[in-house]
Write a protein that holds these residues in place. Structure first.
Motif, PDB file in Angstrom:
ATOM      1  N   UNK A   1       9.230  -9.891   0.698  1.00  0.00           N
ATOM      2  CA  UNK A   1       7.954 -10.570   0.419  1.00  0.00           C
ATOM      3  C   UNK A   1       6.896  -9.583  -0.067  1.00  0.00           C
ATOM      4  N   UNK A   2       6.836  -9.371  -1.381  1.00  0.00           N
ATOM      5  CA  UNK A   2       5.866  -8.443  -1.955  1.00  0.00           C
ATOM      6  C   UNK A   2       4.447  -8.832  -1.574  1.00  0.00           C
ATOM      7  N   UNK A   3       3.680  -7.883  -1.136  1.00  0.00           N
ATOM      8  CA  UNK A   3       2.303  -8.162  -0.757  1.00  0.00           C
ATOM      9  C   UNK A   3       1.474  -8.403  -2.011  1.00  0.00           C
ATOM     10  N   UNK A   4       0.325  -9.024  -1.869  1.00  0.00           N
ATOM     11  CA  UNK A   4      -0.535  -9.293  -3.024  1.00  0.00           C
ATOM     12  C   UNK A   4      -1.611  -8.225  -3.175  1.00  0.00           C
ATOM     13  N   UNK A   5      -1.473  -7.162  -2.389  1.00  0.00           N
ATOM     14  CA  UNK A   5      -2.430  -6.062  -2.465  1.00  0.00           C
ATOM     15  C   UNK A   5      -2.209  -5.261  -3.738  1.00  0.00           C
ATOM     16  N   UNK A   6      -3.288  -4.699  -4.248  1.00  0.00           N
ATOM     17  CA  UNK A   6      -3.162  -3.848  -5.435  1.00  0.00           C
ATOM     18  C   UNK A   6      -2.608  -2.494  -5.033  1.00  0.00           C
ATOM     19  N   UNK A   7      -1.491  -2.131  -5.658  1.00  0.00           N
ATOM     20  CA  UNK A   7      -0.848  -0.855  -5.338  1.00  0.00           C
ATOM     21  C   UNK A   7      -1.162   0.176  -6.393  1.00  0.00           C
ATOM     22  N   UNK A   8      -1.248   1.404  -5.976  1.00  0.00           N
ATOM     23  CA  UNK A   8      -1.466   2.487  -6.935  1.00  0.00           C
ATOM     24  C   UNK A   8      -0.219   3.328  -7.050  1.00  0.00           C
ATOM     25  N   UNK A   9       0.087   3.708  -8.264  1.00  0.00           N
ATOM     26  CA  UNK A   9       1.267   4.531  -8.467  1.00  0.00           C
ATOM     27  C   UNK A   9       0.939   5.998  -8.293  1.00  0.00           C
ATOM     28  N   UNK A  10       0.885   6.415  -7.073  1.00  0.00           N
ATOM     29  CA  UNK A  10       0.591   7.821  -6.814  1.00  0.00           C
ATOM     30  C   UNK A  10       1.862   8.637  -6.977  1.00  0.00           C
ATOM     31  N   UNK A  11       1.706   9.906  -7.315  1.00  0.00           N
ATOM     32  CA  UNK A  11       2.884  10.777  -7.419  1.00  0.00           C
ATOM     33  C   UNK A  11       3.696  10.744  -6.141  1.00  0.00           C
ATOM     34  N   UNK A  12       3.041  10.787  -4.999  1.00  0.00           N
ATOM     35  CA  UNK A  12       3.750  10.763  -3.722  1.00  0.00           C
ATOM     36  C   UNK A  12       4.677   9.567  -3.641  1.00  0.00           C
ATOM     37  N   UNK A  13       4.125   8.398  -3.931  1.00  0.00           N
ATOM     38  CA  UNK A  13       4.929   7.177  -3.813  1.00  0.00           C
ATOM     39  C   UNK A  13       6.117   7.191  -4.750  1.00  0.00           C
ATOM     40  N   UNK A  14       5.874   7.688  -5.963  1.00  0.00           N
ATOM     41  CA  UNK A  14       6.963   7.685  -6.936  1.00  0.00           C
ATOM     42  C   UNK A  14       8.063   8.669  -6.566  1.00  0.00           C
ATOM     43  N   UNK A  15       7.669   9.840  -6.100  1.00  0.00           N
ATOM     44  CA  UNK A  15       8.678  10.837  -5.732  1.00  0.00           C
ATOM     45  C   UNK A  15       9.483  10.341  -4.527  1.00  0.00           C
ATOM     46  N   UNK A  16       8.830   9.709  -3.591  1.00  0.00           N
ATOM     47  CA  UNK A  16       9.540   9.195  -2.414  1.00  0.00           C
ATOM     48  C   UNK A  16      10.614   8.198  -2.835  1.00  0.00           C
ATOM     49  N   UNK A  17      10.223   7.256  -3.686  1.00  0.00           N
ATOM     50  CA  UNK A  17      11.185   6.249  -4.122  1.00  0.00           C
ATOM     51  C   UNK A  17      12.309   6.869  -4.931  1.00  0.00           C
ATOM     52  N   UNK A  18      11.924   7.816  -5.762  1.00  0.00           N
ATOM     53  CA  UNK A  18      12.880   8.521  -6.605  1.00  0.00           C
ATOM     54  C   UNK A  18      13.907   9.277  -5.760  1.00  0.00           C
ATOM     55  N   UNK A  19      13.437  10.000  -4.768  1.00  0.00           N
ATOM     56  CA  UNK A  19      14.331  10.743  -3.879  1.00  0.00           C
ATOM     57  C   UNK A  19      15.253   9.791  -3.126  1.00  0.00           C
TER      58      UNK A  19
END
Lengths: 147, 147
Positions: A1-19
């Motif tokens: 259930x994706x939240x309706x909050x606005x998400x920011x693509x921070x480097x941290x978030x992207x690297x975490x998902x990538x790893x």
DNA sequence: GTGTTTGCAAACGTTTTGCACAGGT
DNA sequence: ACCTGTGCAAAACGTTTGCAAACAC
């Protein structure tokens, strides 16, 4: 259930998902922390936890809350089951998961409305089957039988 | 696997087991602590944990390490499954557990030697099904879907 | 500019452990 | 007498949270 909050693509978030997507090892938050830190030396463990929570909420990662152990995370969100080695503690995916031999509906549900189930297997991984009784239980402690 | 250590039948140990067998509620260590304290006001929480471990080792109690929650304990050692209510957090036994509809052998085990499995169900308990969407999730937090 | 996200550190809840003493056998 | 078990308190563990500053949009 994706939240309706606005998400920011921070480097941290992207690297975490990538790893997380780059491995099949179902790492713990701490392991992911170590991995991400190699690319972003200033990340904090709190950031790892917060992002994993967000990514989980948005359906990008699965949380594996296996019995009696720290939570592990899985970049593969398609439904499948897991096995844990009771000797070395490693966790692997089970291929061909939902099969005719894997039917899981209780006959009598005690009045509950059953919404789902959680199923995990345990046993010995290929490596730990090689006759080595004296192997150290490393990453995580093994369990005492029972299911 | 009962240990070969010499066990002593201390009042603490007996009261703990007695309290555990007297309820169907699958209490947590803390809940058991409160219950035992009513009879033995000087017990410590450490004693509860140590004895539950011993009783588990000797096969007198089952440990229920349900995903993402504190460990609960069960005085019924016969194999059976459990349901957790995602609204109020209560845990109940599932009667008629091992049935022809409940076969759990992975077809492909990824090379593992499968020794067993852990299966838990989740859903809404009879009480929480009564149209009350606005019910407080009390004892424990509910989960976000997925299995 | 606004509001999300960060790093840091402190706090949290559960469980384990070190220790000296009590007490079962 | 021996050695397991106890109470207490402190520590360990994984995880969450409060805060001011940083930054994505």
């Amino acid at each position: 259930m994706p939240s309706n909050k606005i998400r920011r693509n921070t480097p941290q978030r992207m690297v975490i998902l990538q790893e997380l997507c780059a491995t099949k090892e179902h790492p713990t938050a701490a392991e992911l922390f170590a991995a991400v830190r190699r690319k972003l030396p200033r990340v904090s463990l709190g950031t790892i936890y917060r992002n994993l929570e967000v990514l989980h909420e948005d359906g990008f990662v699965r949380k594996l809350e296996l019995a009696g152990h720290e939570t592990r995370f899985d970049g593969t969100t398609a439904p499948h089951y897991h096995v844990r080695c009771t000797s070395c503690g490693c966790v692997r995916d089970l291929p061909a998961p939902l099969h005719d031999k894997l039917v899981t509906q209780p006959v009598d549900s005690a009045g509950f409305r059953i919404d789902g189930h959680r199923l995990e297997f345990y046993g010995l991984c290929p490596g730990c089957q090689q006759g080595d009784m004296g192997r150290m239980p490393v990453p995580d402690m093994p369990e005492h039988g029972s299911h």
